[in-house]
Write a protein that holds these residues in place. Structure first.
Motif, PDB file in Angstrom:
ATOM      1  N   ASN A   1       0.816  -1.200   0.000  1.00  0.00           N
ATOM      2  CA  ASN A   1       0.000   0.000   0.000  1.00  0.00           C
ATOM      3  C   ASN A   1       0.852   1.253   0.000  1.00  0.00           C
ATOM      4  N   HIS A   2       2.043   1.190   0.561  1.00  0.00           N
ATOM      5  CA  HIS A   2       2.914   2.362   0.615  1.00  0.00           C
ATOM      6  C   HIS A   2       3.522   2.653  -0.747  1.00  0.00           C
TER       7      HIS A   2
ATOM      8  N   LEU B   1       9.719  11.111  -0.055  1.00  0.00           N
ATOM      9  CA  LEU B   1       9.943  12.425  -0.676  1.00  0.00           C
ATOM     10  C   LEU B   1       8.857  12.728  -1.700  1.00  0.00           C
ATOM     11  N   ASP B   2       8.508  11.735  -2.504  1.00  0.00           N
ATOM     12  CA  ASP B   2       7.447  11.919  -3.496  1.00  0.00           C
ATOM     13  C   ASP B   2       6.096  12.138  -2.819  1.00  0.00           C
ATOM     14  N   ASP B   3       5.831  11.380  -1.762  1.00  0.00           N
ATOM     15  CA  ASP B   3       4.576  11.563  -1.028  1.00  0.00           C
ATOM     16  C   ASP B   3       4.496  12.973  -0.455  1.00  0.00           C
ATOM     17  N   TYR B   4       5.606  13.465   0.097  1.00  0.00           N
ATOM     18  CA  TYR B   4       5.620  14.812   0.668  1.00  0.00           C
ATOM     19  C   TYR B   4       5.401  15.856  -0.424  1.00  0.00           C
TER      20      TYR B   4
ATOM     21  N   THR C   1      -5.168   6.770  -2.575  1.00  0.00           N
ATOM     22  CA  THR C   1      -4.658   5.789  -1.622  1.00  0.00           C
ATOM     23  C   THR C   1      -4.296   6.465  -0.303  1.00  0.00           C
ATOM     24  N   LEU C   2      -3.593   7.583  -0.378  1.00  0.00           N
ATOM     25  CA  LEU C   2      -3.198   8.294   0.848  1.00  0.00           C
ATOM     26  C   LEU C   2      -4.412   8.830   1.601  1.00  0.00           C
TER      27      LEU C   2
ATOM     28  N   ALA D   1       2.737   6.388   5.208  1.00  0.00           N
ATOM     29  CA  ALA D   1       3.337   7.524   4.501  1.00  0.00           C
ATOM     30  C   ALA D   1       3.591   8.682   5.459  1.00  0.00           C
ATOM     31  N   GLN D   2       2.631   8.963   6.343  1.00  0.00           N
ATOM     32  CA  GLN D   2       2.797  10.062   7.296  1.00  0.00           C
ATOM     33  C   GLN D   2       3.983   9.805   8.223  1.00  0.00           C
TER      34      GLN D   2
END
Length: 143
Positions: free
Chosen positions: A27-28, A38-41, A78-79, A89-90
């Motif tokens: 899921n991540h 970094l991409d998630d941020y 997803t997030l 992710a957080q």
């Protein structure tokens, strides 16, 4: 797109056959297993800056690799709606070094309000570009 749909359907078919740790790990990651903290941020920051405009995020954000607009939308969903992926992710974003976060923040897209402020700056076509004092005043007036 067909390949992405096929891959997504393969993932959907195998879902539920993993151990809890494998499910969280999957899921991540994105479908091609390259979403990083970094991409998630970058994604979260720029979505907040553009008030959820995924098209602007797709067009203006430089991620660690190329993502299609569908992949960006899928990761955002997803997030937002997968509790396990969101928490994972957080936590990963929280563990990023403050200097790394600061660097990513300097690369963030402008919000609509910031764009409007920049449009108020006057310049002439005869080489009269605005000088630094113009931008300093703009920042002082609009922190």
């Amino acid at each position: 797109r067909r390949l992405a749909r096929k891959k997504r359907s393969e993932i959907d078919e195998t879902r539920g056959n993993e151990t809890p740790g494998e499910e969280i790990k999957k899921n991540h990651l994105s479908e091609n297993n390259v979403w990083t903290p970094l991409d998630d941020y970058r994604l979260l920051l720029n979505i907040m800056q553009t008030k959820g405009n995924l098209e602007q995020v797709f067009a203006g954000t430089k991620f660690s690799c190329f993502y299609t607009s569908d992949q960006i939308a899928h990761r955002w969903e997803t997030l937002m709606y997968d509790d396990k992926a969101g928490v994972l992710a957080q936590n990963a974003i929280t563990n990023l070094h403050p200097h790394t976060k600061a660097q990513i923040q300097t690369e963030a897209l402008f919000s609509d309000e910031e764009e409007d402020l920049l449009r108020t700056i006057k310049y002439t076509t005869s080489g009269g570009n605005p000088d630094l004092s113009c931008f300093i005043k703009l920042l002082e007036d609009n922190p």
